[in-house]
Design an enzyme around this catalytic site. Structure first.
Site, PDB file in Angstrom:
ATOM      1  N   ASN A  46      82.436  53.718  71.260  1.00 26.98           N
ATOM      2  CA  ASN A  46      83.511  53.024  70.554  1.00 26.98           C
ATOM      3  C   ASN A  46      84.253  54.002  69.641  1.00 26.98           C
ATOM      4  OD1 ASN A  46      81.062  52.921  69.063  1.00 26.98           O
ATOM      5  ND2 ASN A  46      81.729  51.151  67.893  1.00 26.98           N
ATOM      6  N   CYS A  57      86.413  49.720  72.558  1.00 25.32           N
ATOM      7  CA  CYS A  57      84.979  49.559  72.832  1.00 25.32           C
ATOM      8  C   CYS A  57      84.451  50.709  73.692  1.00 25.32           C
ATOM      9  CB  CYS A  57      84.735  48.242  73.579  1.00 25.32           C
ATOM     10  SG  CYS A  57      84.883  46.772  72.551  1.00 25.32           S
ATOM     11  N   GLU A  59      82.696  50.495  76.367  1.00 25.95           N
ATOM     12  CA  GLU A  59      82.887  50.209  77.799  1.00 25.95           C
ATOM     13  C   GLU A  59      84.290  50.638  78.243  1.00 25.95           C
ATOM     14  OE1 GLU A  59      81.779  48.242  75.422  1.00 25.95           O
ATOM     15  OE2 GLU A  59      80.500  46.639  76.157  1.00 25.95           O
ATOM     16  N   CYS A  90      81.579  42.554  75.113  1.00 26.27           N
ATOM     17  CA  CYS A  90      82.443  41.483  74.594  1.00 26.27           C
ATOM     18  C   CYS A  90      83.235  40.886  75.767  1.00 26.27           C
ATOM     19  CB  CYS A  90      83.382  42.032  73.519  1.00 26.27           C
ATOM     20  SG  CYS A  90      84.697  43.092  74.148  1.00 26.27           S
TER      21      CYS A  90
HETATM   22  N1  THU Z   1      81.836  47.194  70.534  1.00 25.01           N
HETATM   23  C1  THU Z   1      81.724  47.905  71.692  1.00 25.01           C
HETATM   24  O1  THU Z   1      81.946  49.117  71.723  1.00 25.01           O
HETATM   25  N2  THU Z   1      81.363  47.224  72.812  1.00 25.01           N
HETATM   26  C2  THU Z   1      81.112  45.881  72.868  1.00 25.01           C
HETATM   27  O2  THU Z   1      80.880  45.333  73.944  1.00 25.01           O
HETATM   28  C3  THU Z   1      81.084  45.093  71.628  1.00 25.01           C
HETATM   29  C4  THU Z   1      81.611  45.770  70.419  1.00 25.01           C
HETATM   30  C5  THU Z   1      82.239  47.922  69.306  1.00 25.01           C
HETATM   31  C6  THU Z   1      83.600  47.555  68.788  1.00 25.01           C
HETATM   32  C7  THU Z   1      83.505  47.936  67.333  1.00 25.01           C
HETATM   33  O3  THU Z   1      83.813  49.313  67.198  1.00 25.01           O
HETATM   34  C8  THU Z   1      82.018  47.743  67.006  1.00 25.01           C
HETATM   35  O4  THU Z   1      81.346  47.634  68.249  1.00 25.01           O
HETATM   36  C9  THU Z   1      81.729  46.502  66.170  1.00 25.01           C
HETATM   37  O5  THU Z   1      82.268  45.376  66.754  1.00 25.01           O
END
Ligand code: THU
Length: 133
Positions: A46, A57, A59, A90
């Site tokens: 992220n 994110c 992913e 998410c």
């Molecule tokens: N986040 C991800 O990288 N992947 C996910 O599937 C859920 C959330 C990150 C986004 C943000 O930088 C941190 O987690 C907190 O939400």
């Protein structure tokens, strides 16, 4: 859980990517690693931004790397974080994964202790957006 060599590799790659996460606002580091259908590996983490909605994110980063690397089909994707609960992609990332998945695409959920759960993308997103035409 008995894990294969490529699952172990995904776990190690996601761990390294997670260590590079840029998450100064949420303090929640996430790593992702993809094995493509052609057995190539791609990683993402992220990347947050002072303008919060601009953050991306893990992913999304791994999928962007896969596309830039010339692959279009995800065989397995592993997502790794260290929270009170095991994290799943998410909703937006489920749709991002679905774009490059088929019914057999595997989503592995991990924490620093190892891989904890395995799903197909169809289990996590049983009725995702498919076609507007
Ligand atoms: N986040 C991800 O990288 N992947 C996910 O599937 C859920 C959330 C990150 C986004 C943000 O930088 C941190 O987690 C907190 O939400």
């Amino acid at each position: 859980m008995n894990i294969s060599i490529s699952e172990q590799k995904l776990f190690e790659l996601a761990t390294k990517a997670r260590n590079n996460a840029y998450a100064p606002y949420s303090h929640f580091a996430v790593g992702a690693a993809i094995e493509s259908e052609n057995q190539n590996f791609y990683v993402g983490c992220n990347v947050e931004n002072l303008s919060y909605p601009v953050g991306t994110c893990a992913e999304a980063g791994a999928i962007a790397a896969m596309i830039a690397g010339g692959d279009k089909q995800i065989c397995r994707i592993l997502i790794l974080a260290d929270g009170k609960e095991l994290i799943a992609p998410c909703g937006a990332c489920l749709q991002r994964i679905k774009e490059f998945a088929d019914d057999s695409t595997i989503v592995l959920l991990a924490n620093p202790q190892g891989i904890q759960k395995q799903f197909t993308i169809a289990e996590l997103l049983p009725f995702g957006f498919t076609n507007s035409e």
